[in-house]
Design a protein around this motif. Structure first.
Motif, mmCIF file in Angstrom:
data_model
loop_
_atom_site.group_PDB
_atom_site.id
_atom_site.type_symbol
_atom_site.label_atom_id
_atom_site.label_comp_id
_atom_site.label_asym_id
_atom_site.label_seq_id
_atom_site.Cartn_x
_atom_site.Cartn_y
_atom_site.Cartn_z
ATOM 1 N N PRO A 131 6.006 -5.606 -11.264
ATOM 2 C CA PRO A 131 7.240 -4.983 -10.770
ATOM 3 C C PRO A 131 7.003 -3.537 -10.363
ATOM 4 O O PRO A 131 6.034 -2.905 -10.775
ATOM 5 C CB PRO A 131 8.177 -5.065 -11.985
ATOM 6 C CG PRO A 131 7.263 -5.098 -13.164
ATOM 7 C CD PRO A 131 6.054 -5.873 -12.715
ATOM 8 N N GLY A 132 7.881 -3.029 -9.518
ATOM 9 C CA GLY A 132 7.798 -1.636 -9.104
ATOM 10 C C GLY A 132 6.914 -1.394 -7.905
ATOM 11 O O GLY A 132 6.667 -0.247 -7.534
ATOM 12 N N THR A 133 6.422 -2.453 -7.281
ATOM 13 C CA THR A 133 5.570 -2.311 -6.100
ATOM 14 C C THR A 133 5.842 -3.452 -5.136
ATOM 15 O O THR A 133 6.348 -4.504 -5.540
ATOM 16 C CB THR A 133 4.073 -2.318 -6.487
ATOM 17 O OG1 THR A 133 3.272 -2.248 -5.319
ATOM 18 C CG2 THR A 133 3.715 -3.588 -7.242
ATOM 19 N N TRP B 164 10.428 -8.258 -12.763
ATOM 20 C CA TRP B 164 11.426 -7.365 -12.169
ATOM 21 C C TRP B 164 12.603 -7.249 -13.132
ATOM 22 O O TRP B 164 13.147 -8.262 -13.585
ATOM 23 C CB TRP B 164 11.902 -7.903 -10.827
ATOM 24 C CG TRP B 164 10.910 -7.749 -9.723
ATOM 25 C CD1 TRP B 164 10.108 -8.711 -9.185
ATOM 26 C CD2 TRP B 164 10.618 -6.551 -8.997
ATOM 27 N NE1 TRP B 164 9.333 -8.196 -8.188
ATOM 28 C CE2 TRP B 164 9.624 -6.862 -8.037
ATOM 29 C CE3 TRP B 164 11.096 -5.240 -9.062
ATOM 30 C CZ2 TRP B 164 9.103 -5.917 -7.158
ATOM 31 C CZ3 TRP B 164 10.582 -4.294 -8.188
ATOM 32 C CH2 TRP B 164 9.594 -4.637 -7.249
ATOM 33 N N GLY C 193 3.242 2.513 -8.481
ATOM 34 C CA GLY C 193 4.677 2.568 -8.729
ATOM 35 C C GLY C 193 5.082 3.692 -9.665
ATOM 36 O O GLY C 193 6.271 3.989 -9.805
ATOM 37 N N ASP C 194 4.108 4.336 -10.319
ATOM 38 C CA ASP C 194 4.411 5.403 -11.275
ATOM 39 C C ASP C 194 3.354 6.497 -11.207
ATOM 40 O O ASP C 194 3.059 7.165 -12.196
ATOM 41 C CB ASP C 194 4.476 4.814 -12.691
ATOM 42 C CG ASP C 194 5.186 5.738 -13.681
ATOM 43 O OD1 ASP C 194 6.059 6.516 -13.250
ATOM 44 O OD2 ASP C 194 4.852 5.698 -14.880
#
Length: 345
Positions: A236-238, A300, A69-70
């Motif tokens: 979060p982020g995926t 999230w 995600g980053d």
């Protein structure tokens, strides 16, 4: 990739090394970033020599520093790069390759670079399990783990970015894989690693502890109660569900006769190997209808500002388990709220 027992599957990397050895004629530097068990780069060096004795080559281990995600940001703004090589003359070439990132190189042997990757993830995992044990102790004596973690991070020997947030433990498989690699490698040599073994054991208990806490709060109303789970992805982020603790909790809720409804803004349910054992809600409001409890399992950001007052009125019982301490307590007034590591819950 890794299997269900968190053992590394080296097939793709090994096949690639064999293909390079089969076709390459001119000198080559082979940079491996895939996460490998310690000692693998040495094995690949011997494999290349065996398959192409005349080839002049260097093997470099440049373990990836990415986070799902980053990834691009992690690479372009890296704190440093770990570089392992047998031939020290190859380091300037790697420095030139990575020059535009501006990140320094920490140079070492192949074996040290491989071990550093294992050790780094194992240290992060240790911080997670340590904090969760402190959280359990905080509940016992009436302390607040958020305050304790804040104080720990203020120590310059620890720092503000330390993995000291209490919650569900580590998931996703990556950290567990490194712990298991260290344990298995040591075990083959007749060595025990009790600290690292304990980290894995502590982490494995988090889902069970969460479910037992919920059952205690539900009391006699636990049979066939509807439980809403906010968040399915392992972080979060995926969209990935790989080694998601939320899914472990859902399995245990089902085992205890509870009906589960879940909501996640991005989860990819096609990753599931079998039919979901939960109902998928289209919104947080739909999630909580006639529910006896809400479990917050994934951090999230949008979950912080949901209309919890409105959601509470649609519930059968306003019980909330904020297992990751995501929601400000002022936003959940009117709920019977349990937060990890907060004494007096």
């Amino acid at each position: 990739p890794f299997d269900e027992q968190d053992n590394s599957d080296l097939t793709v990397v090994t096949d690639t090394i064999k293909k390079i050895a089969a076709v390459k004629e001119t000198p080559v530097t082979i940079i491996i970033s895939s996460q490998l068990p310690a000692g693998t780069c040495g094995q690949y060096t011997e494999l290349i020599k065996k398959n192409n004795p005349k080839l002049k080559f260097d093997v470099v281990y440049l373990p990836e520093n990415l986070r799902l995600g980053d990834a691009i940001n992690c690479f372009l703004k890296a704190d440093r790069f770990i570089v392992g090589a047998k031939n020290a003359k190859i380091f300037p070439k790697i420095e030139a390759l990575l020059k535009k990132t501006g990140a320094p190189l920490i140079k070492m042997s192949l074996e040290s670079a491989e071990t550093t990757k294992h050790a780094l993830n194992s240290f992060l995992a240790t911080c997670v399990s340590f904090t969760n044990e402190v959280a359990d102790f905080c509940e016992l004596v009436g302390a607040n783990v958020v305050d304790v973690s804040r104080a720990l991070k203020s120590d310059e020997r620890i720092g503000q970015k330390a993995y000291l947030n209490a919650g569900l433990g580590f998931a996703g498989g990556t950290l567990a894989r490194d712990l298991k690699t260290l344990i298995d490698t040591a075990d083959k040599a007749g060595m025990r690693l009790p600290v690292i073994e304990g980290v894995l054991k502590t982490n494995s208990l988090r889902a069970d502890k969460a479910v037992q806490k919920l059952l205690k709060l539900l009391g006699s109303d636990s049979k066939r109660a509807i439980i809403g789970v906010l968040g399915l992805t392992y972080k979060p982020g995926t969209s990935t569900l790989r080694r998601s603790v939320a899914l472990e909790i859902i399995d245990r809720l089902n085992d205890n006769g509870l009906i589960v409804r879940a909501y996640d803004p991005k989860a990819d349910l096609s990753e599931l190997k079998q039919k979901p054992n939960f109902e998928l809600a289209n919104s947080p409001e739909e999630l909580v209808k006639d529910a006896s409890a809400i479990i917050i399992a994934t951090a999230w950001p949008e979950f912080k500002n949901l209309p919890y007052d409105k959601m509470r009125t649609a519930m059968k019982r306003p019980i909330m388990l904020d297992l990751i301490n995501l929601i400000d307590k002022d936003r959940v007034k009117g709920y019977t709220c349990y937060r990890t590591g907060i004494g007096g819950n």
